[in-house]
Design an enzyme around this catalytic site. Structure first.
Site, PDB file in Angstrom:
ATOM      1  N   GLU A 115      30.885  46.725  36.271  1.00 34.23           N
ATOM      2  CA  GLU A 115      31.529  45.594  35.600  1.00 34.23           C
ATOM      3  C   GLU A 115      32.310  44.712  36.573  1.00 34.23           C
ATOM      4  O   GLU A 115      33.140  43.904  36.165  1.00 34.23           O
ATOM      5  CB  GLU A 115      32.446  46.116  34.492  1.00 34.23           C
ATOM      6  N   HIS A 162      38.251  47.484  30.273  1.00 32.48           N
ATOM      7  CA  HIS A 162      38.221  47.306  31.725  1.00 32.48           C
ATOM      8  C   HIS A 162      39.585  47.694  32.277  1.00 32.48           C
ATOM      9  O   HIS A 162      40.602  47.592  31.581  1.00 32.48           O
ATOM     10  CB  HIS A 162      37.949  45.847  32.120  1.00 32.48           C
ATOM     11  N   CYS A 212      40.861  37.776  33.469  1.00 32.23           N
ATOM     12  CA  CYS A 212      39.412  37.797  33.210  1.00 32.23           C
ATOM     13  C   CYS A 212      38.741  36.533  33.714  1.00 32.23           C
ATOM     14  O   CYS A 212      37.571  36.547  34.088  1.00 32.23           O
ATOM     15  CB  CYS A 212      39.138  37.922  31.711  1.00 32.23           C
TER      16      CYS A 212
END
Length: 444
Positions: A174, A250, A368
């Site tokens: 990721e 995450h 993000c």
């Protein structure tokens, strides 16, 4: 030579919508079917990026991906004209259509993992696009991500671009959302923290039970090998499976680092003290480990406010500032903690709040929206200069958004053939503004 940490933020694409595609992401699921405002989303992200540029931070922009992704829809059997492909998909497989219209590439923390030249054996900056195999709507991103990164960091003398890892759950990757770097100065060799959710090849190792662990140890170790990192430059830490099951999908939802500061929740990791000791052994500099206790901020409040999905930046003065979403101001426990943090003996001396609600409602905060790239002066000069944010590019992008973006989009609108034309027209113009060449399928 001067060294900096640049931020490359993702431009929000024209199809930004709330389809609730991300299982394990509480905000994404809870806001499914809301009416989105792509124009506001793109402007919020751009304004946040410009504010950092105005503070003296090196700030770049990464182009969004082409959506709707008709090429994927054709690969899975929809045919005919572009309009017919959309019509068929909307009728027969609306969830697949939603996945092929997602603007999730805006969250460039998931675009790639980046290792600066100070850490790598060949002295180059290394990029590995994340394969994002855990989520269908994101798994279709890596090839275009690689093209956009190569068009942005386009001098092979300084930049080494790798292909994404094999597209299998054993190598679930990721990107930078599960990676942070600690160092004394940006130009000094540092320690790269690779945070993983499970060991794919060890069925007896701890792993979450409710939500998927999107990052594997095997993927993190593969990226470290590709980037030519020594053992002394790496620490592999397992994220606490219990917090993944509480919506921490995450690591950048529960921890963030910058230079000699690691800011994290007390429940963030497994074997926390052991790993802190390893970091101290490998990085011989004064370090600040700022652990936020559950008694002051619960996991629920951390996830809801995105306290840790903040950016920590180093200002020209040498002090650090936290770039936080306004949601942190609206949460009494989180606001109280941040006010207290400013009184503690740490380099963090300011908290600056930004409205990124369009992104937040889809489960992505300030951290993000950016990919961090530690660089020296020569490397910054070698970047495609048309991607670096200044007043002129800001004004051009603002005008471009105003011209091409809708201010209202529902999931039903994703079947509108006009959206294909609007999106491609916008991206074709953007690739000329940013001098990217033909990075999109429709341009080939």
């Amino acid at each position: 030579m001067k060294h900096f940490e640049a931020n490359f933020d993702g431009l929000v694409g024209p199809t930004h919508n709330y389809a609730g595609l991300s299982f394990g992401n509480v905000a994404s699921l809870s806001n499914a079917a809301l009416v989105s405002n792509p124009k506001a989303a793109a402007k919020q992200g751009l304004q946040k990026a410009k504010a950092l540029a105005d503070m003296g931070i090196v700030q770049g922009m990464l182009a969004p991906q082409e959506r709707p992704d008709l090429y994927t829809l054709r690969r899975i059997g929809f045919s005919g004209s572009d309009a017919n492909v959309l019509k068929q998909a909307a009728k027969e497989a609306p969830i697949l259509l939603n996945a092929c219209c997602s603007a999730s590439s805006m969250w460039t923390a998931n675009a790639a993992t980046v290792s600066p030249s100070a850490d790598t054996r060949d002295g180059k900056l290394h990029f590995t696009p994340a394969n994002l195999v855990d989520k269908l709507h994101r798994s279709i991103e890596p090839l275009t991500t690689g093209r956009i990164l190569t068009a942005t960091f386009n001098d092979p003398h300084y930049f080494h671009h790798h292909s994404h890892l094999p597209e299998h759950n054993s190598f679930g990757d990721e990107g930078a959302a599960n990676h942070t770097r600690l160092c004394k100065e940006y130009g000094h060799a540092g320690v790269e923290l690779f945070v993983y959710g499970q060991e794919a090849t060890n069925p007896n190792a701890p792993k979450p039970q409710k939500y998927p662990a999107r990052q594997t140890l095997e993927a993190s170790m593969a990226v470290a090998r590709l980037h030519q990192l020594e053992d002394d430059n790496c620490v592999f830490i397992q994220q606490n499976p219990d917090v993944i099951d509480q919506g921490v999908f995450h690591n950048d939802v529960i921890a963030v680092g910058n230079q000699n500061v690691l800011f994290y929740h007390e429940q963030a990791f497994l074997n926390t003290q052991q790993k802190i000791d390893e970091i101290k052994r490998k990085l011989d500099t004064e370090l600040y480990f700022i652990e936020v206790p559950t008694a002051k901020v619960t996991i629920q409040d951390a996830v809801k406010s995105y306290l840790f999905n903040t950016q920590i930046i180093t200002l020209a003065s040498g002090e650090m500032a936290i770039i936080a979403p306004t949601d942190c101001q609206e949460n009494p426990a989180v606001l109280a903690y941040l006010n207290e943090l400013l009184t503690l003996n740490t380099p963090i001396k300011q908290v600056l709040y930004f409205d990124v609600k369009q992104s937040m409602q889809n489960g992505g905060g300030p951290a993000c929206l950016r990919l961090r790239v530690a660089m020296n002066e020569k490397e910054i000069t070698a970047v495609n200069q048309h991607t670096l944010l200044n007043d002129a590019l800001f004004n051009r992008l603002n005008t471009w958004i105003e011209k091409h973006y809708r201010d209202r989009l529902t999931t039903q609108d994703l079947a509108d053939p006009q959206l294909i034309i609007e999106s491609r027209t916008a991206l074709d113009e953007l690739s000329q503004i940013m001098k990217l060449g033909s990075v999109y399928q429709f341009q080939k």
